[in-house]
Structure formats: structure tokens, C-alpha cells
Design a protein around this motif. Sequence first.
Motif, PDB file in Angstrom:
ATOM      1  N   GLU A  65       0.829  -1.205   0.000  1.00 36.01           N
ATOM      2  CA  GLU A  65       0.000   0.000   0.000  1.00 36.01           C
ATOM      3  C   GLU A  65       0.867   1.259   0.000  1.00 36.01           C
ATOM      4  N   GLU A  73      -5.053   0.022  -2.042  1.00 34.77           N
ATOM      5  CA  GLU A  73      -4.797  -1.369  -1.668  1.00 34.77           C
ATOM      6  C   GLU A  73      -4.117  -2.089  -2.842  1.00 34.77           C
ATOM      7  N   PRO A  74      -3.150  -2.979  -2.549  1.00 41.20           N
ATOM      8  CA  PRO A  74      -2.356  -3.591  -3.627  1.00 41.20           C
ATOM      9  C   PRO A  74      -3.168  -4.395  -4.641  1.00 41.20           C
ATOM     10  N   GLU A  75      -4.095  -5.231  -4.170  1.00 43.01           N
ATOM     11  CA  GLU A  75      -4.812  -6.063  -5.137  1.00 43.01           C
ATOM     12  C   GLU A  75      -5.720  -5.240  -6.045  1.00 43.01           C
ATOM     13  N   ALA A  78      -3.550  -3.590  -8.680  1.00 44.11           N
ATOM     14  CA  ALA A  78      -3.102  -4.518  -9.729  1.00 44.11           C
ATOM     15  C   ALA A  78      -4.238  -4.855 -10.678  1.00 44.11           C
ATOM     16  N   GLU A 132      -4.077 -11.465  -7.753  1.00 47.32           N
ATOM     17  CA  GLU A 132      -3.220 -11.189  -6.604  1.00 47.32           C
ATOM     18  C   GLU A 132      -2.485  -9.871  -6.825  1.00 47.32           C
ATOM     19  N   PRO A 133      -1.969  -9.263  -5.746  1.00 44.00           N
ATOM     20  CA  PRO A 133      -1.131  -8.064  -5.911  1.00 44.00           C
ATOM     21  C   PRO A 133       0.114  -8.380  -6.743  1.00 44.00           C
ATOM     22  N   LYS A 136       3.071 -10.983  -5.895  1.00 42.29           N
ATOM     23  CA  LYS A 136       2.731 -11.931  -4.835  1.00 42.29           C
ATOM     24  C   LYS A 136       2.764 -13.334  -5.417  1.00 42.29           C
ATOM     25  N   ASP A 166      -1.259 -12.109 -11.369  1.00 38.37           N
ATOM     26  CA  ASP A 166      -1.035 -10.833 -10.685  1.00 38.37           C
ATOM     27  C   ASP A 166      -1.037  -9.698 -11.708  1.00 38.37           C
TER      28      ASP A 166
END
Length: 538
Positions: A65, A73-75, A78, A132-133, A136, A166
Motif C-alpha cells: 500500500e 490497496e495492492p490487489e 493490480a 493477486e497483488p 505476490k 497478478d
Amino acid sequence: MREGPSPGDVTQTEFLAEAVETTVTDEGVDTVESTLRRAVKRFRAAVVDDETAAELLCDDRVLRESDAARREEPEPLACRVFVEPMLDALGYDELAHEVGDLSDRRGDQADYAASFQPYDGVDSRQLLFEAEPLNKSLDRDRHGLGQVLDWLSYRPFEAEFGVATDGLRWVLVRYDRDTYSLDRLAGVDLRPVVRHIFAEQTGVDVAPEEWDTDDTRTTLERFVAGFELDNVVTTARDADRIVSRRRAEITDQFYDEYVAHVFGRAPGDDEHIGRSLVGDGVVAPSEATGDDVRLFAIGLVNRLVFVKFLEDRDLVESGLLEKIAAEHRESDVPRSLYETYLEPLFFGVFDERRDDRSRRIETITRYSEMPYLNGGLFRPAVNYDADVDDTAFDVVDDVLFDLLDLLERYEFSTDGGPSALDPSVLGNVFEKTINYITTDTGDQKKELGAYYTPDEITRFCAEQTVLPRLREEIGSHLRHEHGYTESMLTDADDVFDLIGSLPPQHGARRRDCRRCRRRVSGTGPRVWLWSLSHVCRE
């Protein structure tokens, strides 16, 4: 979503689906490339600076983040920047988001789903996606492929195919209900392409060495071939044939080399073709017979292959056999590789509980944390004609090095793969070996119990016998201990659905039942049933 061992890394280009006649057009590749170029620009704008972008695109650090300019948020980042634009470029116009299964209870949800219902000849209602981010791992039990396996193994999803991504790494899999494992149909890593694009946009030299526009084009063509919607449909229609043919090919190829290294002959040919374990590799005690030598040789290979599967499951260090062979080559130890490393490993580590191991074993750092394997494979065999056991034999270094080199040329995986040997495949090799070393094959195979039952037969027998009995036992427990009525019990489609209906205080057991199906994925229905029965007993 659960932690667990890694099913295996995604290689840059991994294709079983290339056996299918897919369609790749210049327009389709151009669309993907232009989409990826825009995605790289959006990614640079979405993170705090180009230095951060370069680090994330060139290293394996997982997107956080704090990397996002707006603390996104990472996900979701992405998905917004890479996953959804790429899916759109690949022709997935009618994607459903946050898709649950078809049961009456709310459970896990897939990030996206594409319907297969408009297409004839596909034995799956939908294609599920797990995002996924960036960076990951796609190979953890609780994430990526592990999550996809959880969905596909759960019948109410009515799905046989899934994708884990990802945004830059993509893996297409099929769930094999006979072996309870995933078959990897396609896998492409777009990171080298993205680094090349980033270098063009920024002037920062992060492109892979000797990478050029032809490499970019080839990788994107493979990506379109494996993941464009129409091509995925084509692959799904032909998946059974693809997987069966590839398994047969890899089994035959491995068996031919296996027979040559063990017996020194090509299958079906009596002509001696080179050095081998049985021919001049095994140093046997004087009282050992020819059958004793053959039995020891086959047992040695079985143990080595089992170690390769232990490497795959991270139960021993990755590349263990390759590392100890390299160490021995560089050492001045007068004893053989087998006596120095393998015999202590087989008959001092794997066959001994940690508290019972010798001081010599305790001093070997590499072996100190290895597990005890409670099984007969690593007990010194005593069923030889002569009064000897496995510890009386040795192996010539050159022959053993050749055998280890053979094993390193193959992928041994419990999770399937385009060129992987899994435990079920090796069962067929075992049966072929029995055929090879016996003359009156029918009687001797019967005497040895050497028929390898196909997975589909084992699964059918299990689903007709063991699973109904487990459902009966659990139903009886729920009636007497939790007041379930007959109508409540008959609402469940199978034992898994029944366990899913357990009261809240049994939530851990519900999760364990779902989890056990993938902890042993690829090991086949026999081990899977044992694991499931253990959970049900608890």
C-alpha cells in the motif's frame, strides 16, 4: 484462504496448450501490446515514483500500500492497472465480478468468472479467475493457484478451469477430478516484456539482457495463444486429450531412459547400450544373486525419485540431490557418493525418528531438520535371495552421477505440469518395469500384486464406497449430537456439502475438510482419501 507449501514456480513460458490449434492474429497481439504499454504508464502514475515502479517491475518485491501514490490497496491497484485491461484486450467482455458457488450458503468468491455456457463441448460451466497483488506468489496454498484449486475442487462452483494472475504472470489450469490435482495448461510471464516497455518509456536500463522486439512479440503471441478467450475455449474443449497424450509421452520417454540407466538396455531390445546400475554400477556383496542386484537397483531409483517429490513439496531443501552430487564431485572423500551421502540419508535420516538418529547424522547440518518418513521405502530391504540387506551394497560414482543427471532432466511434481512426472505417472512406470523384468508376466504380476490401478477406477471406487460411508457416519453424528433432522441431512449433495453445514463451533473442521483436498493435491485419490478420513474422524 490458507497457508501451505508452494505448488511450484511459474516459468516464463509454460505450455501444454500449445498442442491445440489456437488462433493468433497480428491484430490480437497488437491489441495486447498497446494495452500493456498503457498499463505500464498507468502503473508509473499509480505508484509514488519511477524508482518505485522500476523496483517493483524488476525485482520480486510484493506491491505494498505504501508504494501507491494514493495509498491504494495492492490487489485493487493490480486489478485496475493490469488485470482488467488485459482481460478486456483478451476478449473477456462479459466478466462477472466477485462470483460465489451455486450452493445456498455464502462461501468463497472468485474475483472474476467468464461463462462457458455459450460454447458447446466445454465440460465446465465457467472459467474462474484469482487476482493477486503484483509479485505476490501465485503458488502459495492460500493464494493464487491454491485458491483456484479450492474453488475448482468444490463441486458447487461447477468449474473445471481457472486462471491465477497478478496481472503480469498468468497460469491457466484444469482440475483433474480423477487425481484431485491441477493440470497446468498454459503459463506466461510478461515481466520481461514490461521491463522492456518501461525501459523504452523512461530510458532507465532495466530491460532483460539481449531482449529485443522479437522476444516481446514471441512472448505476446504465446500469451494470446494461451489466454485469449476463444483460445481458452478451444483448449478447454480438448483438455482431456491434451493431458492424456502428454502424460503418455512423458511416461514413455522417462521409462525408456530409466530402463537404459538401470538395466543398460533399450525397452524391447536385448542389446547392451552402455553402463548401467545392474550392468556395472552396483557393487554387490559376493553372496548376492543377479536378482538381488536388480532388486537393489530398482529400490535405489524408487528412493531417489521419492526424494525428488520431497524436494517439490519443500519437505527437504530444493535441489538436494543435485547439491550433494556437486559437493561430492568437489570433495576429496575417498568413499563413494552413495556411501557418503545417500546411504546415511536413506537409512539414518528418513528411517529414523529425530531422537533416535546417530551422532554422525546429527553432525550433518543438511540432514538435521529432515523429516522421519514412517514407511517401508526407506527401511533396508531384507527380502533378497542372499542373507543381506540394502546396507551391504554400494554404487559406482560415475553410474550414480549419470542416474542423478537423468532425474534432473525431468520435473517431478505433485501438482502437475506440461512436462511433469507425478506419482500416478510413476505407478505406470513401476508396472512397466515389472513387465520388463518378468518373463511370464501374467502370473508373476498377479503374484507380485503389480497392477497399477488407474486413477479414474480408484476415484470411482472411492466415491461409491468410502465417501457414502463417511457421509453416513457424519450424518449419524449430526443427528445424535446436534439434532439434525433427516430433511436437513438429505439437503446436502455429498459429504463435502454435509461438512459445510456443520454448526459454527465446527468451523475449523469445515475449513480442514476443504483444505485437505489440496494439501495432498497431485498425490492421487488414495492419499487424498486418507487425509479426508482423518479430518472426518476428528
